[in-house]
Scaffold this active site. Structure first.
Site, mmCIF file in Angstrom:
data_model
loop_
_atom_site.group_PDB
_atom_site.id
_atom_site.type_symbol
_atom_site.label_atom_id
_atom_site.label_comp_id
_atom_site.label_asym_id
_atom_site.label_seq_id
_atom_site.Cartn_x
_atom_site.Cartn_y
_atom_site.Cartn_z
ATOM 1 N N GLY A 11 -11.022 3.106 1.551
ATOM 2 C CA GLY A 11 -10.594 3.421 2.907
ATOM 3 C C GLY A 11 -11.743 4.013 3.701
ATOM 4 N N GLU A 32 -3.976 2.744 -7.048
ATOM 5 C CA GLU A 32 -4.373 3.826 -6.152
ATOM 6 C C GLU A 32 -3.438 5.011 -6.376
ATOM 7 O OE1 GLU A 32 -6.484 2.194 -2.412
ATOM 8 O OE2 GLU A 32 -4.359 1.859 -2.131
ATOM 9 N N SER A 81 -10.229 7.738 -2.454
ATOM 10 C CA SER A 81 -11.444 8.539 -2.207
ATOM 11 C C SER A 81 -12.661 8.018 -2.966
ATOM 12 C CB SER A 81 -11.201 10.013 -2.544
ATOM 13 O OG SER A 81 -10.113 10.519 -1.796
ATOM 14 N N HIS A 105 0.855 -1.200 0.000
ATOM 15 C CA HIS A 105 0.000 0.000 0.000
ATOM 16 C C HIS A 105 0.888 1.246 0.000
ATOM 17 C CE1 HIS A 105 -2.749 3.100 1.364
ATOM 18 N NE2 HIS A 105 -3.723 2.321 0.916
#
Ligand code: PGA
Length: 267
Positions: free
Chosen positions: A245, A170, A224, A98
């Site tokens: 998230g 991401e 987001s 991540h």
């Protein structure tokens, strides 16, 4: 059609086991009323909540993930978590590389590659996270950075193993995290921006791993994503789910994203 995978990355947000169990149960109950088909949904709570959440969702459609793991089974590695412990707690998935691990904790592609290979050896499904920063994108490096992260993180992975891997694209500038983005206005990628990146990643997967397995690998979008913006993103052919998230921390916010993905699957 490529299967969809939706993940909830709880990060360091739900601090009490009781609260984690309660949210997980709500999501699992809502999920069990839906026909998921081939779509898979996981949540990744904190380590200390994994076992209790694993017990609470046993036998439901909701799956469990670790947020990270070490690339060795056991030994004198203070503060690390073994893939065997994740499996013991009931994990099927594990997030690897991540952006918060890469950019805040300094994880390298070489370490991430060892983790991906260890997860595969242990029968855990790795969710390999990649993505460029705002500066890298502004410098025209979007493709170069993502290609390098993919190539180095998936080095020595065989095509037959790749079918267990999920990719999460991401873009760092879209992740709702001021520590990652100190001088950047955080915003969700537009469908055009995400679509171009996903198409590039898909092409790389097919070129590298072949026509059989390359098209099957789910590529999640993360950054987001929420009920209000997920429909246009999930409508794109190369976006096969999401890594979420903030919007995964309650059933009320998470379920609409899952339902939007299921609608796309049925089209
Ligand atoms: P966010 O996080 O949805 O809160 O932006 C996504 C992620 O970092 O996986």
């Amino acid at each position: 059609m490529t299967r969809y995978v939706i993940g909830g990355n709880w990060k360091l947000q739900i601090l009490k086991v009781e609260e984690a169990v309660s949210i997980a149960k709500n999501i699992a109950e809502a999920l069990d009323k839906l026909d998921l088909g081939t779509t898979e949904v996981f949540i990744a709570p904190s380590y200390t909540a994994l076992y209790a959440v694993g017990q609470a969702i046993k036998g439901t459609k909701l799956k469990l993930a670790g947020q990270n793991m070490y690339f060795r089974d056991r030994g004198a590695f203070t503060g690390e978590i073994s893939p065997d412990s994740l499996k013991d707690a009931g994990c099927e998935y594990v997030l690897i590389g991540h952006s918060e691990r890469r950019r805040i904790f300094g994880e390298t592609n070489a370490q991430i590659n060892q983790k991906v290979k260890k997860a595969l050896e242990k029968g855990l499904k790795p969710v390999l996270c990649i993505g460029e920063t705002a500066k890298e994108r502004a410098d025209g490096q979007m493709e170069t950075v993502n290609k390098e992260q993919l190539a180095e993180s998936l080095a020595d992975v065989e095509p037959e193993q790749l079918s267990k891997v999920v990719i999460a694209y991401e873009p760092v500038w879209a992740i709702n995290n001021p520590f990652l983005n100190p001088d950047v206005e955080i915003k969700t990628a537009t469908p055009e921006q995400a679509g171009a990146a996903h198409t590039f990643i898909r092409r790389w997967l097919v070129d590298t791993f072949g026509e059989t397995v390359g098209p099957q690998i789910p590529i999640q979008y993360g950054g987001s994503m929420k009920a209000g913006n997920c429909v246009d993103l999930l409508a794109l052919a190369e976006i096969n789910g999401g890594l979420i998230g903030g919007a995964s921390l309650s059933s009320e916010n998470f379920m609409p994203i899952i339902e939007a993905a299921l609608k796309e699957m049925k089209k």
